[in-house]
Design a protein around this motif. Structure first.
Motif, PDB file in Angstrom:
ATOM      1  N   SER A   1       0.851  -1.204   0.000  1.00  0.00           N
ATOM      2  CA  SER A   1       0.000   0.000   0.000  1.00  0.00           C
ATOM      3  C   SER A   1       0.880   1.244   0.000  1.00  0.00           C
ATOM      4  O   SER A   1       0.456   2.318  -0.428  1.00  0.00           O
ATOM      5  N   ASN A  53      -0.239   4.526  13.055  1.00  0.00           N
ATOM      6  CA  ASN A  53       1.156   4.134  13.249  1.00  0.00           C
ATOM      7  C   ASN A  53       1.949   5.435  13.421  1.00  0.00           C
ATOM      8  O   ASN A  53       1.800   6.319  12.580  1.00  0.00           O
ATOM      9  N   ASP A  65      -6.081   5.512   5.646  1.00  0.00           N
ATOM     10  CA  ASP A  65      -5.112   4.417   5.682  1.00  0.00           C
ATOM     11  C   ASP A  65      -5.554   3.424   6.748  1.00  0.00           C
ATOM     12  O   ASP A  65      -5.538   3.728   7.945  1.00  0.00           O
ATOM     13  N   TYR A 118      -3.915  -1.339   9.567  1.00  0.00           N
ATOM     14  CA  TYR A 118      -3.985  -2.195  10.767  1.00  0.00           C
ATOM     15  C   TYR A 118      -5.423  -2.529  11.156  1.00  0.00           C
ATOM     16  O   TYR A 118      -5.650  -3.075  12.244  1.00  0.00           O
ATOM     17  N   THR A 137      -3.583  -3.236   3.196  1.00  0.00           N
ATOM     18  CA  THR A 137      -2.351  -3.934   2.829  1.00  0.00           C
ATOM     19  C   THR A 137      -2.427  -5.422   3.159  1.00  0.00           C
ATOM     20  O   THR A 137      -3.159  -5.820   4.075  1.00  0.00           O
ATOM     21  N   SER A 185       0.417  -6.733   4.006  1.00  0.00           N
ATOM     22  CA  SER A 185       1.682  -6.863   4.750  1.00  0.00           C
ATOM     23  C   SER A 185       1.488  -7.176   6.227  1.00  0.00           C
ATOM     24  O   SER A 185       2.419  -7.645   6.869  1.00  0.00           O
TER      25      SER A 185
HETATM   26  C1  LIG Z   1      -0.040   2.923   8.461  1.00  0.00           C
HETATM   27  C2  LIG Z   1       0.705   2.237   7.386  1.00  0.00           C
HETATM   28  N1  LIG Z   1       0.275   2.361   6.138  1.00  0.00           N
HETATM   29  C3  LIG Z   1       0.903   1.763   5.125  1.00  0.00           C
HETATM   30  C4  LIG Z   1       2.033   1.007   5.346  1.00  0.00           C
HETATM   31  C5  LIG Z   1       2.728   0.438   4.145  1.00  0.00           C
HETATM   32  O1  LIG Z   1       2.757  -0.933   4.173  1.00  0.00           O
HETATM   33  P1  LIG Z   1       2.988  -1.759   2.848  1.00  0.00           P
HETATM   34  O2  LIG Z   1       3.672  -0.878   1.852  1.00  0.00           O
HETATM   35  O3  LIG Z   1       3.832  -2.887   3.262  1.00  0.00           O
HETATM   36  O4  LIG Z   1       1.617  -2.147   2.385  1.00  0.00           O
HETATM   37  C6  LIG Z   1       2.526   0.837   6.637  1.00  0.00           C
HETATM   38  C7  LIG Z   1       3.739   0.036   6.893  1.00  0.00           C
HETATM   39  O5  LIG Z   1       4.237  -0.120   7.968  1.00  0.00           O
HETATM   40  C8  LIG Z   1       1.848   1.471   7.689  1.00  0.00           C
HETATM   41  O6  LIG Z   1       2.261   1.383   8.948  1.00  0.00           O
END
Ligand SMILES: Cc1ncc(COP(=O)(O)O)c(C=O)c1O
Length: 386
Positions: A114, A187, A214, A217, A246, A248
């Motif tokens: 993302s 975050n 965003d 989480y 995401t 991730s």
């Molecule tokens: C709040 C937030 N948004 C987006 C991301 C981006 O994650 P990714 O590029 O792995 O999807 C992170 C990664 O730590 C995040 O903490």
């Protein structure tokens, strides 16, 4: 040309190779969520950041339980497709996401994480001196990238519960604000603001500018709570809102790089025009298709995370350390001693974590690993700060 390398040349070239295997603070700036603090710059200057398989990695909010068995199996099954561009696979995943979110496939855009889409949006809205408004501290990838294109970033400090201060943000919006970045849960703090505050804020703001929600989480919340917190309904109502997710985090696919946004087609078009090439691989898509909506793996990750986070919460309580109420796989609390000492001593004990600078103070951000890792963390941290 010399036929053979001298000992000195060999030494120099092997040093260069070693340096190439570690990451400079500048590269780390790009790699990590959020700005690199003075303590991190110092630590990685003397001991370049070089994670290895033996570190306890509590520095990148990764999922220690992923990928799921289903995702691994899907990747293996998909290896034979490596000779094919992922056009078909991409359409299939977009359709699956669309069905899950209750929109049409033209509302879905995929990215190599993302974060890559955050960058695309940063360009789309930051160009021509666009202004982006967000709480601070937060996940800064979009704003950092937009600044490269001369965008202005207007930051509003968190409230004293370490939450986004939506009232203060509403009062800061102006005619030049092109995008408002909302991160709930946020975050690096892990804090969650009640949807009864966030949703009306997003609705109001979306009448004036784009709202980018965003939700990296979100899936760490219990399913009922996820439904209340997500801003996906605002997308479905046709508002000027983007929802970002995401693979991730809860799905444990950070290394494969895949994420998505959901928004109305004109917004998707505006943002995706800045996508570079065809960034998402066959294997990432195969793993994402096998993972999407895998409630069994998600609830395993969620419950193990809650248990391990409980251990850290218990430790912080015992020590009398205040902290933001975390709804995620990381916690944020004031550093009890100076950040440089914490980082270097923890690294000697093979444990990686983050230090943030905020309001003339240093803060620890510790990702939640397995329960065993958190037990090792609290024991090591206690020795380090004693
Ligand atoms: C709040 C937030 N948004 C987006 C991301 C981006 O994650 P990714 O590029 O792995 O999807 C992170 C990664 O730590 C995040 O903490």
């Amino acid at each position: 040309m010399k036929a053979q390398l001298s000992r000195r040349d060999w030494f120099k070239s092997s040093l260069a190779l070693t340096a190439g295997l570690t990451l400079s603070p500048m590269f780390v700036d790009k790699l990590f969520a959020g700005p690199v603090s003075a303590a991190e710059r110092h630590q990685w200057g003397i001991n370049p950041y070089s994670p290895n398989g033996n570190n306890i990695r509590l520095n990148a909010n990764e999922n220690p339980y992923g990928p799921s068995d289903k995702a691994k199996e899907a990747i293996i099954q998909n290896l034979g497709e490596s000779n094919r561009y992922p056009f078909v696979a991409q359409s299939e995943l977009r359709k699956m996401i669309a069905d899950k979110e209750g929109v049409d496939a033209d509302h879905v855009h995929l990215g190599a994480g993302s974060g890559a889409i955050l960058c695309e949006a940063g360009v789309a809205y930051g160009l021509n001196n666009g202004e982006i408004l967000s709480g601070f501290p937060t996940f800064t990838e979009m704003m950092d990238y937009a600044k490269v294109f001369n965008a202005k970033w207007d930051k509003v400090n968190l409230n004293d519960k370490l939450e986004f201060d939506y009232e203060a943000m509403a009062s800061r919006i102006n005619s030049k604000t092109k995008l408002v970045f909302v991160c709930n849960p946020n975050n690096p703090t892990g804090t969650l603001v009640d949807p009864s505050i966030v949703s009306p804020f997003c609705q109001d703001m979306s009448k004036k500018t784009l709202v980018y929600s965003d939700e990296a989480y979100l899936e760490f919340l219990e399913p009922e709570m996820q439904k209340k917190v997500t801003n996906i309904d605002l997308v479905k109502k046709g508002m000027n809102v983007v929802v970002s997710r995401t693979f991730s985090k809860i799905y444990g696919l950070a290394g494969l790089r895949i994420g998505y946004i959901v928004a109305k087609p004109d917004l998707i078009k505006k943002i995706s025009q800045y996508q570079m090439g065809i960034p998402v691989s066959q294997h990432a898509i195969a793993a994402a298709k096998a993972s999407l909506g895998d409630t069994e793996f998600m609830s395993l990750s969620r419950s193990k995370n809650t248990e391990a986070r409980g251990h850290l919460e218990g430790y912080l309580k015992k020590k009398g350390f205040s902290h933001g109420k975390s709804h995620t796989n990381f916690m944020f609390f004031p550093a009890p001693i100076d950040g440089k000492t914490i980082l270097s001593r923890m690294q000697q004990k093979n444990i990686l974590m983050r230090i943030w600078d905020y309001q003339d103070m240093e803060w620890c951000r510790v990702s939640i690993g397995s329960l065993d890792e958190m037990k090792q963390f609290t024991q090591a941290f206690d020795e380090v700060i004693s």
